[in-house]
Design a protein around this motif. Structure first.
Motif, PDB file in Angstrom:
ATOM      1  N   ILE A  27      23.201  20.989  37.900  1.00 54.69           N
ATOM      2  CA  ILE A  27      23.526  22.136  37.038  1.00 54.69           C
ATOM      3  C   ILE A  27      23.683  21.701  35.593  1.00 54.69           C
ATOM      4  O   ILE A  27      23.175  22.347  34.660  1.00 54.69           O
ATOM      5  CB  ILE A  27      24.811  22.827  37.534  1.00 54.69           C
ATOM      6  CG1 ILE A  27      24.532  23.554  38.854  1.00 54.69           C
ATOM      7  CG2 ILE A  27      25.354  23.804  36.490  1.00 54.69           C
ATOM      8  CD1 ILE A  27      25.775  23.986  39.596  1.00 54.69           C
ATOM      9  N   HIS A  32      19.032  25.450  30.643  1.00 53.81           N
ATOM     10  CA  HIS A  32      19.430  26.820  30.939  1.00 53.81           C
ATOM     11  C   HIS A  32      18.660  27.836  30.109  1.00 53.81           C
ATOM     12  O   HIS A  32      18.791  29.040  30.339  1.00 53.81           O
ATOM     13  CB  HIS A  32      20.944  26.978  30.767  1.00 53.81           C
ATOM     14  CG  HIS A  32      21.738  26.282  31.830  1.00 53.81           C
ATOM     15  ND1 HIS A  32      22.179  26.911  32.973  1.00 53.81           N
ATOM     16  CD2 HIS A  32      22.129  24.982  31.945  1.00 53.81           C
ATOM     17  CE1 HIS A  32      22.837  26.051  33.739  1.00 53.81           C
ATOM     18  NE2 HIS A  32      22.818  24.875  33.132  1.00 53.81           N
ATOM     19  N   LYS A  53      25.492  34.230  38.524  1.00 54.37           N
ATOM     20  CA  LYS A  53      24.569  33.305  37.880  1.00 54.37           C
ATOM     21  C   LYS A  53      25.283  32.492  36.811  1.00 54.37           C
ATOM     22  O   LYS A  53      26.233  32.964  36.174  1.00 54.37           O
ATOM     23  CB  LYS A  53      23.373  34.052  37.287  1.00 54.37           C
ATOM     24  CG  LYS A  53      23.690  34.929  36.094  1.00 54.37           C
ATOM     25  CD  LYS A  53      22.419  35.615  35.593  1.00 54.37           C
ATOM     26  CE  LYS A  53      22.737  36.518  34.408  1.00 54.37           C
ATOM     27  NZ  LYS A  53      21.518  37.218  33.918  1.00 54.37           N
ATOM     28  N   LEU A  54      24.837  31.260  36.628  1.00 56.02           N
ATOM     29  CA  LEU A  54      25.452  30.347  35.668  1.00 56.02           C
ATOM     30  C   LEU A  54      24.659  30.371  34.361  1.00 56.02           C
ATOM     31  O   LEU A  54      23.428  30.385  34.380  1.00 56.02           O
ATOM     32  CB  LEU A  54      25.478  28.926  36.230  1.00 56.02           C
ATOM     33  CG  LEU A  54      26.253  28.742  37.543  1.00 56.02           C
ATOM     34  CD1 LEU A  54      26.069  27.321  38.066  1.00 56.02           C
ATOM     35  CD2 LEU A  54      27.722  29.045  37.334  1.00 56.02           C
ATOM     36  N   THR A  55      25.366  30.345  33.262  1.00 47.86           N
ATOM     37  CA  THR A  55      24.705  30.388  31.952  1.00 47.86           C
ATOM     38  C   THR A  55      24.810  29.067  31.199  1.00 47.86           C
ATOM     39  O   THR A  55      24.296  28.940  30.097  1.00 47.86           O
ATOM     40  CB  THR A  55      25.312  31.508  31.095  1.00 47.86           C
ATOM     41  OG1 THR A  55      26.729  31.281  30.972  1.00 47.86           O
ATOM     42  CG2 THR A  55      25.073  32.863  31.731  1.00 47.86           C
ATOM     43  N   VAL A  58      28.998  23.313  33.959  1.00 54.91           N
ATOM     44  CA  VAL A  58      30.302  23.492  34.604  1.00 54.91           C
ATOM     45  C   VAL A  58      31.070  22.183  34.494  1.00 54.91           C
ATOM     46  O   VAL A  58      30.480  21.110  34.381  1.00 54.91           O
ATOM     47  CB  VAL A  58      30.162  23.924  36.073  1.00 54.91           C
ATOM     48  CG1 VAL A  58      29.510  25.284  36.177  1.00 54.91           C
ATOM     49  CG2 VAL A  58      29.361  22.912  36.871  1.00 54.91           C
ATOM     50  N   GLN A  63      34.855  24.031  40.475  1.00 53.66           N
ATOM     51  CA  GLN A  63      34.264  25.294  40.058  1.00 53.66           C
ATOM     52  C   GLN A  63      33.090  25.712  40.946  1.00 53.66           C
ATOM     53  O   GLN A  63      32.707  26.889  40.953  1.00 53.66           O
ATOM     54  CB  GLN A  63      33.786  25.197  38.610  1.00 53.66           C
ATOM     55  CG  GLN A  63      34.902  25.074  37.590  1.00 53.66           C
ATOM     56  CD  GLN A  63      34.353  24.899  36.184  1.00 53.66           C
ATOM     57  OE1 GLN A  63      34.365  23.814  35.616  1.00 53.66           O
ATOM     58  NE2 GLN A  63      33.850  25.978  35.633  1.00 53.66           N
ATOM     59  N   LEU A  64      32.531  24.778  41.674  1.00 56.69           N
ATOM     60  CA  LEU A  64      31.376  25.073  42.521  1.00 56.69           C
ATOM     61  C   LEU A  64      31.778  25.535  43.907  1.00 56.69           C
ATOM     62  O   LEU A  64      30.952  26.035  44.661  1.00 56.69           O
ATOM     63  CB  LEU A  64      30.489  23.821  42.633  1.00 56.69           C
ATOM     64  CG  LEU A  64      29.937  23.266  41.330  1.00 56.69           C
ATOM     65  CD1 LEU A  64      29.104  22.023  41.606  1.00 56.69           C
ATOM     66  CD2 LEU A  64      29.084  24.316  40.618  1.00 56.69           C
TER      67      LEU A  64
END
Length: 360
Positions: A27, A32, A53-55, A58, A63-64
């Motif tokens: 990630i 991104h 969705k991730l922007t 992290v 957090q996952l």
């Protein structure tokens, strides 16, 4: 338009924590601006949870570990909230990247589900994943392909429970000491024991059988542990070669992921002819399991200069500090570019499969 990339991680496996580390690294390495990242977390209890969705990046593994609000998703139901149907353009996923290690993820089960859904996915297909996960099947495929490898024997739990003395005697007669006892269907060096005598052999069997119904026992080989990355589909290429130099007795889980008590030499010191030979053998192993996308091929280089294949890993450790990405970094393919290459290979393979005719 951004590629909607589903990252599938966690898993009901002894390698759950390793998968989380991999997901965090991927990630944070992704572009991104090019990818719209959709996390899909599999809890240790088996629930599937699709997050928002991730922007961007992290901060931590915590957090996952997405918490389920409401009813958990069952992948068996093919719930549209997990992998939305293609007509739902806003939430459909273009490609899935399974960042799963071990059973229920790396063994062809998830790959089979994605095949049924006709969704492109990164990495090896059902056959290669299943064959690469089961070390006994994998070694039989290598033998059929004419690849030299260490001697081994295997047992299932029921036959061991009926007559453990016969099992121990077979190991001693055919392999001797030292030997290595391993769960047949597990990676990341989980459940592996080095055995130097009967007492350690008995303990090794008990340990391995807590992780699998089948174990494999391999003869101890005196030599160097060398590894190479293979990348591609029908026309695979190899990375430079790396060498593992364990500072402990052998390269176990703790040395890999916890205490860093291992030296990695990249590129390994060997002649050009040896490099070429090992790369050719790695591609032969890749094709023997019908690989696609990626594998890490692990060999022993014996003191008399012979290569013995140990195994291939169809979803090798994939943090920036894992051997596979490091091998490609030293082959001028940085981590973020390696991820993009794998996504491209997934799309390429999927498009090739769409040419297959399924009706008369």
């Amino acid at each position: 338009m951004k590629i909607k990339l589903g990252l599938l991680y966690g898993g009901k496996s002894a390698e759950h924590k390793v998968s989380l580390q991999t997901a965090l690294a991927v990630i944070n390495a992704l572009n991104h601006d090019k990818y719209e990242v959709h996390p899909i977390f599999i809890a240790e209890t088996g629930e599937w949870i699709r997050g928002e969705k991730l922007t961007g990046k992290v901060d931590s593994v915590a957090q996952l570990q997405i918490q389920q609000s409401g009813e958990a998703i069952s992948p068996a139901a093919l719930n549209n909230s997990l992998f939305a149907v293609p007509t739902e353009e806003a939430s459909s996923i273009d490609v899935v990247f399974p960042l799963l290690h071990g059973p229920n993820g790396e063994d062809g089960t998830v790959q089979g589900m994605l095949e049924l859904l006709n969704i492109p996915y990164v990495g090896n297909g059902v056959l290669a994943s299943a064959g690469g996960m089961d070390k006994v099947i994998m070694k039989n495929l290598f033998a059929q392909a004419g690849l030299e490898q260490p001697n081994f024997v295997s047992f299932i739990r029921s036959e061991w429970e009926k007559n453990s003395e016969v099992a121990y005697g077979k190991v001693e007669d055919e392999l001797g000491y030292p030997c290595f006892v391993k769960p047949a269907n597990l990676g990341s060096s989980v459940g592996i024991s080095k055995c130097r005598n009967r007492e350690e052999l008995v303990a090794g069997f008990k340990e391995a059988f807590t992780f699998d119904r089948k174990v494999i026992v391999e003869e101890g080989i005196i030599g160097r542990e060398v590894e190479v990355g293979v990348l591609g589909n029908d026309d695979p290429a190899c990375s430079v070669i790396g060498e593992i130099v364990p500072k402990t007795d052998f390269y176990d889980y703790q040395a890999k992921y916890e205490d860093g008590n291992t030296g990695l030499v990249i590129p390994a010191e060997m002649s050009e002819d040896q490099v070429k030979e090992m790369q050719q053998l790695a591609i032969k192993a890749f094709k023997a399991i019908d690989g696609s996308g990626l594998v890490r091929a692990d060999f022993f280089l014996t003191n008399d200069g012979k290569f013995l294949i140990n195994e291939v890993n169809t979803m090798p450790g994939f943090t920036p500090f894992s051997m596979f990405p490091l091998l490609w970094k030293h082959t001028d393919l940085p981590y973020s570019d390696l991820i993009e290459k794998l996504v491209d290979l997934a799309i390429e393979r999927h498009e090739e499969k769409q040419k297959i005719r399924y009706t008369m």
